[in-house]
Design an enzyme around this catalytic site. Structure first.
Site, short mmCIF file in Angstrom:
data_model
loop_
_atom_site.label_atom_id
_atom_site.label_comp_id
_atom_site.label_asym_id
_atom_site.label_seq_id
_atom_site.Cartn_x
_atom_site.Cartn_y
_atom_site.Cartn_z
N SER A 82 42.39 48.40 48.78
CA SER A 82 43.75 48.00 49.17
C SER A 82 44.84 48.98 48.77
CB SER A 82 44.09 46.65 48.53
OG SER A 82 43.91 45.63 49.45
N LYS A 85 46.58 50.71 51.48
CA LYS A 85 47.63 50.04 52.28
C LYS A 85 49.01 50.62 51.97
CE LYS A 85 45.10 45.66 52.37
NZ LYS A 85 44.79 44.44 51.62
N TYR A 208 40.66 50.73 59.66
CA TYR A 208 41.11 50.13 58.39
C TYR A 208 39.97 50.12 57.36
CZ TYR A 208 42.02 46.35 55.10
OH TYR A 208 42.14 45.61 53.96
N TYR A 260 48.96 41.37 44.87
CA TYR A 260 48.47 40.13 45.46
C TYR A 260 49.44 38.98 45.17
CZ TYR A 260 44.25 43.00 45.84
OH TYR A 260 43.38 44.02 46.10
N VAL A 278 40.45 45.96 45.19
CA VAL A 278 39.32 45.17 44.67
C VAL A 278 38.23 46.00 44.01
CG1 VAL A 278 39.55 43.16 46.17
CG2 VAL A 278 38.17 45.10 46.91
#
Ligand code: GLU
Length: 343
Positions: A82, A85, A208, A260, A278
């Site tokens: 992540s 991102k 992705y 998160y 993660v």
């Protein structure tokens, strides 16, 4: 620093990091303090991630002047997941501008888990947040390109410019996630049904998933974060990757959404824009000063690395990085500390 913009004298003031020796000693201390901390569980919803060594721990600070401070497993590679991102968001904002990305993807915390379908349904198909999977898929789809291969190459080379070295894909992790990412495929198809993705949604999931499988180290993510801290110039290579305005936009999104559904608590306790992934990485950015990169696979229940949170909290306090603090104050021990590991 003062600069003339459109005839108006404008300024940004961020303060400075302590002297090199002091930063060096505090990075070593952060590593020593939390190395033996055993809480948390390694992610296993992507099957191959379950094989990660829970004992690995690395801490790095990259200064905007290009100086580096490292302790522990600073050069062990893991998949960026992540954390990608944040940097794909910056690259897409750099290409398309503030307004397009804000309107298409949003800048708000959903308050729901990173792979939530309900969050999108509750908001009339708007992903709301570029740091959860729905918003990240919508962001990846926005990267201008004539083909999925070109889109992937632009993302891979852009993230490599942030890191200051060519980043490669971990094909084992890519295949493991591709075989099990049914939920991301569902999210992409839902985005298409709401008109939020204009191209083949499954090809978007493929790009992705590749971006998430890029291999980085704690040192790499510290340099990537320091590029955002340095107004878009990589402090090691000297290359401009994105504009200063894109850095400000990206860091404000990270402050609201990067950790998160614990993002508010993180900002309250630690006071730095940050992003976690993660596989156990965290990058935390101190604008104008530098960035912290940590790696340790065991996670709390929201998916944030337990040792990483503790190391960043310690360094934020001792290096004076909290963007909201104006005077030294005693550390707070909130009732939720046990749950999220932010002591
Ligand atoms: N590739 C992962 C996924 O989409 C990233 C999740 C994360 O790091 O939060 O499920």
């Amino acid at each position: 620093m003062e600069t003339d913009v459109a005839g108006v004298r404008q300024a940004v003031s961020t303060g400075r990091l302590p002297a090199w020796d002091r930063v060096e000693a505090l990075v070593a201390a952060a590593y020593g303090r939390y190395r033996g901390h055993g809480a948390g569980a390694v992610a296993d919803y992507i099957p191959v991630l379950a094989e990660a060594d829970p004992g690995l721990f690395g801490v790095v600070v990259a200064e905007v002047a290009g100086d580096m401070h490292a302790a522990g497993a600073a050069d062990v590679e893991f998949t960026i997941q992540s954390i990608s991102k944040a940097f794909v968001y910056a690259l897409v904002c750099d290409q398309l501008g503030h307004d397009v990305v804000r309107d298409r993807v949003g800048v708000d915390n959903t308050g729901l888990p990173f792979d939530s379908v309900i969050a999108m349904e509750l908001n009339d198909g708007h992903p709301m947040n570029p740091m959860v999977n729905a918003g990240a898929l919508a962001t990846t789809a926005l990267m201008p390109a004539a083909s999925p291969d070109e889109r992937w190459e632009r993302i891979r080379s852009g993230l490599s410019r942030f890191a200051g070295r060519p980043l490669d894909i971990d094909t084992t992790v890519f295949r493991s996630e591709s075989a099990t990412n049914h939920r991301n495929r569902a999210l992409a198809q839902l985005l298409e049904s709401y008109g939020r993705i204009d191209i083949d949604p499954l090809r978007v999931v493929d790009v992705y998933t590749r971006q998430c499988a890029l291999r980085v180290s704690a040192r790499d993510i510290a340099v990537m974060g320091a590029t955002l801290a340095d107004g878009g110039v990589n402090p090691v290579t000297g290359e401009r990757v994105v504009t200063p305005a894109v850095c400000r936009d990206t860091l404000s999104v990270l402050a609201a959404t990067g950790m998160y559904e614990r993002s508010g608590e993180w900002l309250f306790e630690i006071g730095l824009p940050a992003k976690s992934g993660v596989s156990g990485g965290i990058v935390a950015v101190a604008p104008g000063k530098g960035a912290i990169g940590t790696f340790s696979p065991p996670l709390d229940s929201a998916g944030n690395s337990v040792r990483g949170q503790r190391a960043v909290a310690y360094l934020s306090r001792t290096l004076g990085l909290n963007v909201f603090a104006s005077e030294v104050h005693p550390p707070t021990v909130p009732p939720t500390t046990q749950r999220s590991g932010t002591a």
